[in-house]
Design an enzyme around this catalytic site. Structure first.
Site, PDB file in Angstrom:
ATOM      1  N   ASP A  43       0.848  -1.192   0.000  1.00  0.00           N
ATOM      2  CA  ASP A  43       0.000   0.000   0.000  1.00  0.00           C
ATOM      3  C   ASP A  43       0.886   1.246   0.000  1.00  0.00           C
ATOM      4  O   ASP A  43       1.894   1.308   0.709  1.00  0.00           O
ATOM      5  CB  ASP A  43      -0.914  -0.009   1.232  1.00  0.00           C
ATOM      6  N   HIS A 113     -10.296  -5.411  -3.221  1.00  0.00           N
ATOM      7  CA  HIS A 113      -8.951  -5.661  -2.706  1.00  0.00           C
ATOM      8  C   HIS A 113      -9.024  -6.082  -1.249  1.00  0.00           C
ATOM      9  O   HIS A 113      -9.872  -5.630  -0.483  1.00  0.00           O
ATOM     10  CB  HIS A 113      -8.043  -4.438  -2.858  1.00  0.00           C
TER      11      HIS A 113
END
Ligand code: AMP
Length: 127
Positions: A43, A113
């Site tokens: 991320d 996700h």
């Protein structure tokens, strides 16, 4: 049942989300794992020492739009998340898996996700 993430190429190529662009290599990502069904990358704004996103290559905008045919892919994402957790050294202390569905839950990218978070303590319930 077959597991063919590209069985609907129209939807795949039409995936104009940020993660669709990452899947097509149009935007770079720090990839930690890839196979024919999913891609996992770090991320960009990590909320824990380990924060990895695992996404299906098939374009599913959000969990609530997944069909029963997607059950193998959904299971695959969780197994891969667990394997990545082990590789990242999280097996002993544990980790958190999170899927945000929809705006109220905080979903900002509408390509399904799985968040894998670890390396610190987490509170419950989540904010
Ligand atoms: P969500 O809010 O559940 O939709 O999660 C979207 C996640 O994507 C957030 O945690 C963002 O920090 C992350 N993100 C946004 N842009 C990128 C990027 N270019 N590369 C990696 N992660 C990203």
């Amino acid at each position: 049942m077959t597991l063919d993430p590209l069985s609907d190429p129209h939807r795949y190529e039409d995936n104009d989300t940020l993660f669709g662009k990452i899947l097509r290599g149009e935007i770079p990502a720090d990839v930690v794992y890839e196979d024919e069904h999913c891609l996992a990358f770090r991320d960009i704004d990590p909320q824990a020492p380990v924060h990895v996103l695992i996404i299906p290559k098939k374009y599913i905008p959000r969990l609530s739009e997944a069909d029963i045919e997607d059950r193998t892919i959904l299971g695959h994402l969780l197994v891969i998340a667990s394997q990545i957790a082990r590789k990242e050294g999280l097996a002993e202390d544990g980790f958190r898996i999170n899927i945000n569905d929809g705006v109220q839950a905080g979903q900002s990218v509408f390509h399904l996700h799985v968040h894998l978070l670890g390396g610190r303590e987490f509170s419950w319930p989540p904010g």
